[in-house]
Design an enzyme around this catalytic site. Sequence first.
Site, PDB file in Angstrom:
ATOM      1  N   ALA A   1       0.846  -1.202   0.000  1.00 57.09           N
ATOM      2  CA  ALA A   1       0.000   0.000   0.000  1.00 57.09           C
ATOM      3  C   ALA A   1       0.879   1.249   0.000  1.00 57.09           C
ATOM      4  O   ALA A   1       0.651   2.189  -0.779  1.00 57.09           O
ATOM      5  CB  ALA A   1      -0.914  -0.017   1.219  1.00 57.09           C
TER       6      ALA A   1
ATOM      7  N   LEU B   1       2.424  -6.166 -16.800  1.00 56.68           N
ATOM      8  CA  LEU B   1       1.464  -5.813 -17.853  1.00 56.68           C
ATOM      9  C   LEU B   1       1.178  -4.310 -17.872  1.00 56.68           C
ATOM     10  O   LEU B   1       0.563  -3.804 -18.805  1.00 56.68           O
ATOM     11  CB  LEU B   1       0.165  -6.601 -17.673  1.00 56.68           C
ATOM     12  CG  LEU B   1       0.291  -8.108 -17.914  1.00 56.68           C
ATOM     13  CD1 LEU B   1      -1.032  -8.807 -17.619  1.00 56.68           C
ATOM     14  CD2 LEU B   1       0.717  -8.396 -19.357  1.00 56.68           C
TER      15      LEU B   1
ATOM     16  N   HIS C   1       5.558 -12.850 -14.357  1.00 54.11           N
ATOM     17  CA  HIS C   1       5.967 -11.706 -15.172  1.00 54.11           C
ATOM     18  C   HIS C   1       6.495 -12.135 -16.546  1.00 54.11           C
ATOM     19  O   HIS C   1       6.035 -11.639 -17.583  1.00 54.11           O
ATOM     20  CB  HIS C   1       7.045 -10.891 -14.457  1.00 54.11           C
ATOM     21  CG  HIS C   1       6.626 -10.383 -13.104  1.00 54.11           C
ATOM     22  ND1 HIS C   1       5.329 -10.014 -12.819  1.00 54.11           N
ATOM     23  CD2 HIS C   1       7.322 -10.163 -11.964  1.00 54.11           C
ATOM     24  CE1 HIS C   1       5.263  -9.596 -11.557  1.00 54.11           C
ATOM     25  NE2 HIS C   1       6.462  -9.692 -11.024  1.00 54.11           N
TER      26      HIS C   1
ATOM     27  N   TYR D   1      15.662  -1.398 -30.092  1.00 57.63           N
ATOM     28  CA  TYR D   1      16.689  -1.261 -31.113  1.00 57.63           C
ATOM     29  C   TYR D   1      16.841  -2.536 -31.909  1.00 57.63           C
ATOM     30  O   TYR D   1      16.507  -3.630 -31.448  1.00 57.63           O
ATOM     31  CB  TYR D   1      18.016  -0.762 -30.549  1.00 57.63           C
ATOM     32  CG  TYR D   1      18.644  -1.553 -29.429  1.00 57.63           C
ATOM     33  CD1 TYR D   1      18.252  -1.350 -28.105  1.00 57.63           C
ATOM     34  CD2 TYR D   1      19.652  -2.475 -29.686  1.00 57.63           C
ATOM     35  CE1 TYR D   1      18.867  -2.046 -27.068  1.00 57.63           C
ATOM     36  CE2 TYR D   1      20.266  -3.171 -28.652  1.00 57.63           C
ATOM     37  CZ  TYR D   1      19.861  -2.952 -27.344  1.00 57.63           C
ATOM     38  OH  TYR D   1      20.457  -3.645 -26.323  1.00 57.63           O
TER      39      TYR D   1
ATOM     40  N   ARG E   1      27.006 -12.594 -13.562  1.00 53.65           N
ATOM     41  CA  ARG E   1      25.893 -12.930 -14.474  1.00 53.65           C
ATOM     42  C   ARG E   1      25.140 -14.181 -14.031  1.00 53.65           C
ATOM     43  O   ARG E   1      24.318 -14.709 -14.749  1.00 53.65           O
ATOM     44  CB  ARG E   1      26.414 -13.104 -15.897  1.00 53.65           C
ATOM     45  CG  ARG E   1      26.962 -11.812 -16.498  1.00 53.65           C
ATOM     46  CD  ARG E   1      27.529 -12.029 -17.882  1.00 53.65           C
ATOM     47  NE  ARG E   1      26.544 -12.569 -18.790  1.00 53.65           N
ATOM     48  CZ  ARG E   1      26.595 -13.784 -19.317  1.00 53.65           C
ATOM     49  NH1 ARG E   1      27.580 -14.594 -19.040  1.00 53.65           N
ATOM     50  NH2 ARG E   1      25.660 -14.180 -20.141  1.00 53.65           N
TER      51      ARG E   1
HETATM   52  C1  BG6 Z   1       7.967  -8.438  -7.921  1.00 53.79           C
HETATM   53  C2  BG6 Z   1       8.827  -9.477  -7.282  1.00 53.79           C
HETATM   54  O1  BG6 Z   1       6.801  -9.024  -8.439  1.00 53.79           O
HETATM   55  O2  BG6 Z   1       8.682  -7.829  -8.991  1.00 53.79           O
HETATM   56  C3  BG6 Z   1      10.122  -8.866  -6.776  1.00 53.79           C
HETATM   57  O3  BG6 Z   1       8.123 -10.078  -6.197  1.00 53.79           O
HETATM   58  C4  BG6 Z   1      10.806  -8.096  -7.869  1.00 53.79           C
HETATM   59  O4  BG6 Z   1      10.974  -9.878  -6.267  1.00 53.79           O
HETATM   60  C5  BG6 Z   1       9.845  -7.149  -8.578  1.00 53.79           C
HETATM   61  O5  BG6 Z   1      11.870  -7.365  -7.283  1.00 53.79           O
HETATM   62  C6  BG6 Z   1      10.487  -6.530  -9.791  1.00 53.79           C
HETATM   63  O6  BG6 Z   1       9.665  -5.533 -10.313  1.00 53.79           O
HETATM   64  P1  BG6 Z   1      10.275  -4.358 -11.213  1.00 53.79           P
HETATM   65  O7  BG6 Z   1       9.083  -3.614 -11.672  1.00 53.79           O
HETATM   66  O8  BG6 Z   1      11.185  -3.580 -10.329  1.00 53.79           O
HETATM   67  O9  BG6 Z   1      11.013  -5.041 -12.307  1.00 53.79           O
END
Ligand code: BG6
Length: 476
Positions: free
Chosen positions: A18, A175, A235, A367, A456
């Site tokens: 929040a 998204l 994601h 790019y 890396r």
């Molecule tokens: C969150 C994860 O969903 O996304 C985190 O729980 C991560 O671990 C974050 O750090 C990354 O988000 P962004 O927008 O900073 O790439």
Amino acid sequence: WHFSPLIIVILGASGDLAAKKTYPSLFSLYTSGLLPKQFKIIGYARSPKTIESFREHVGKYLSDDGNGGVDKQRFLENCDYINGKSYGDEDAFKVVNTSIQTFSPVANKLFYFAIPASTFAVSATTIKTTIMGEGWLRIILEKPFGHDLESCRELTESLAQSYDEENLYRIDHYLGKEMVQNLMTLRFSNLYFSRLWDSQSIAAVLLTFKEPFGTDGRGGYFDRYGIVRDIIQNHLMQVLCLIAMEPPLKVDGSSSDQIRTNKVNVLKAIEAISIEDVVLGQYEGYRDDPTVPDNSTTSTFCALKLHINTPRWEGVPFILKAGKALDERKAEIRIQFKDAPAASFMFDTPVPRNELVIRLQPREAIYIKTNVKTPGFSSQPVQSELEVDYTTRFGASDSKNNPDAYTRLILEVLRGRSAGFVRKDELEEAWRIFTPLLHQIERERQMPIIYQQGTRGPEHDVKVEEWGYLRNSEYV
Ligand code: BG6
């Protein structure tokens, strides 16, 4: 909706989500004139607080309004606070209801669940039985949506008992990122991309997420989930769906379900990931975090390969890579094209492959790695870039041109557009793909490869080349 009164109830009002995301985003909508004139925010949490101390708390997270604090003050005047014994406390929710009815019995109602996922179901049921009134009632939820297919289904079913799917907005904040929202425009409004977007021209797709810091005080949460659940299953898979899906008839919210159906069709064409196609890592020092068990086998890095079994993508490897405590912050998409047909015999030196790179962050850019003649007396090709850097081209660093992902997504909820949110079947399909792998790793307690922080990650380049992506240009 813009002319109707609006109530926003934030469950978990004293928490981190929040504070860091919800309040700043609502304030940004307010200063952009995107909230209705008549609105009210009710913070709800367990700790007792006066309205003044709640307003003070919220105020700490709002950016400078550029108006001598006047906007901030006005915004905070619309904030109220109610506390309850739990997130399913009927009596306290009745007090919330009275507050809503007093404000306006016809108000639209948005409940933002900034609470632990274990309380989603009970809060949803309690809202159903206590909150009345005519306007719409929508709920925003955020991951974790379970930890495997079965637990996800349980959660989905319990929510479905009280709400229609169309009123549940599951946030995946990727998204809401500009460059992710850009994917459909890029793919479908450019002839040269739409014509080349398949296995005839594309050799491999690489999606990368890197963070230069570790669990940063979130070890307790992270250790139960790990990098696959935290980043890849949600994601990166959402981004993958937008890259791989078939074109919808329209890109706006009116075709939201078509977009989501096309996305789910991508997921349906992916088989469950096999452990053979995965490299797992854990950064050295991860287990020093006091909230992480000493013998934790949780992965903080993962690279994996999958295929999408559709005619468009036949044989094309999709390589997904995510890690914490790596060398840099970066999220990007690389579409690597096949070798140009004549290049192998026309030139004396090897000709690198073309690549379309979409950098989601930092510094949004698109790019194309393009071969040009080495300037001067040489006739051999050298790789260069055709580039759109968003900051230079659009001044993309301000909040109008590039609002935060949460700000965009909350606005979409107010507008009733669900294309940018995760539908329950998408969620289940994504879990189906990862659940066997996750269960196997956990059952066998496989120890990931330890890697140094700031690098890396564990050695994975050989695997990535074997999978079909040629690292011919930059370090990724
Ligand atoms: C969150 C994860 O969903 O996304 C985190 O729980 C991560 O671990 C974050 O750090 C990354 O988000 P962004 O927008 O900073 O790439």
